[in-house]
Design an enzyme around this catalytic site. Sequence first.
Site, PDB file in Angstrom:
ATOM      1  N   ASP A  14       0.817  -1.223   0.000  1.00  0.00           N
ATOM      2  CA  ASP A  14       0.000   0.000   0.000  1.00  0.00           C
ATOM      3  C   ASP A  14       0.849   1.271   0.000  1.00  0.00           C
ATOM      4  OD1 ASP A  14      -2.407  -1.610   0.313  1.00  0.00           O
ATOM      5  OD2 ASP A  14      -1.804  -1.860   2.396  1.00  0.00           O
ATOM      6  N   HIS A  42      -3.916  -1.727  -6.784  1.00  0.00           N
ATOM      7  CA  HIS A  42      -3.131  -0.590  -7.264  1.00  0.00           C
ATOM      8  C   HIS A  42      -4.067   0.496  -7.790  1.00  0.00           C
ATOM      9  CE1 HIS A  42       0.623  -3.365  -7.835  1.00  0.00           C
ATOM     10  NE2 HIS A  42       0.240  -3.215  -6.592  1.00  0.00           N
TER      11      HIS A  42
END
Length: 432
Positions: A14, A42
């Site tokens: 992340d 993503h």
Amino acid sequence: MGKNVVVLGTQWGDEGKGKVVDLLTERAQYVVRYQGGHNAGHTLVINGEKTVLHLIPSGILRENVTSIIGNGVVLAPDALMKEMGELEARGIPVRERLLLSEACPLILPYHVALDNAREKARGAKAIGTTGRGIGPAYEDKVARRGLRVSDLFNKETFAVKLKEIVDYHNFQLVNYYKVEAVDYQATLDYVLSIADILTAMVVDVSELLDGARKRGDLIMFEGAQGTLLDIDHGTYPYVTSSNTTAGGVATGSGIGPRYVDYVLGIVKAYSTRVGAGPFPTELFDETGEFLCKQGNEFGATTGRRRRTGWLDAVAVRRSVQINSLSGFCLTKLDVLDGLKEVKICVGYRMPDGREMTTTPLAAEGWEGIEPIYESMPGWSDTTFGVKEHSKLPQAALNYIKRIEELTGVPVDIISTGPDRSETMILRDPFDA
């Protein structure tokens, strides 16, 4: 000769890899996913439009880029079809831009059933997986019983192999975990209905990449998750099931290891983690809530709230070591705007009073660790959307410089917002 650049996470995932890959693919001809599966999330924001990709490489939005899913990726046919459909509905010709390795292991319904049954059985000791069957699919691969994309070329043989493996896993699901069996016929019917779509995208990825390299094309390798979740080098057993480090590039794509020219480590300006596992700098106070709210720290894949904390330079140094990082991209600097004080973890104090400047090797070694912090003044001026290095607040520049000093790696790119345009490239990886 062209340059081959790897983009990977230096923390627990992340970090903002998708945006960076999308940005840098302006110059690339190929973008390759080499590990993980649709447990990745993503997020790309282009001209205010948000796109979340889980399986398809982040280069898919570029007309000039061929996106490749390499053999190190475990591929869920249903997830791929869903993602393709969403992109095609927006006018993106996915099938013209996407290629697959025939060696990708398939994630099928019994993998998902096993993943969820195991997590439930673990109770309080659950790993915190995404429940998408990633681990069980990798298990089947290593046990040499997994089905691969290549099996779809012979549908009769595929049906026989599938029956054997469904029976094998159903025995465990029903008799050990006491949950429902997976429906063989429904699984077979679905996979066969889309088999031709998948096989039409199959290429010899290693051959393709070698040819591209010889032509001088620019290739980008897109990592998923983060270094500290690596199956071998992460906080085991609270890790993912693949090699998220630079070493996974060669094995997960078929490119020769000597042909990687630059490794860009994405480092978030603070730390986050999803799921269980060690997290020495985790904050449980209002600063932790501030980081979560300002950074919108909720998983793109699961929607789960991410745990938040200060930047851990000790853990990032381990990533530098394992990945032989060439440079950093610092992301989410703007999230720290408004804090009177920012902290960086520079060491650990062990339960016996010893101080360490390296990460423990085993999960048990993380127990009882206290972070040793270095405090720095924060900044009140906004960094959001700033596109010139010299216009950043001096305190923010000092923070960046200190990260470089503590890790020995230059910050080559700075991200000051989610949009593709909100970025400073101080040194382009393709020119480094």
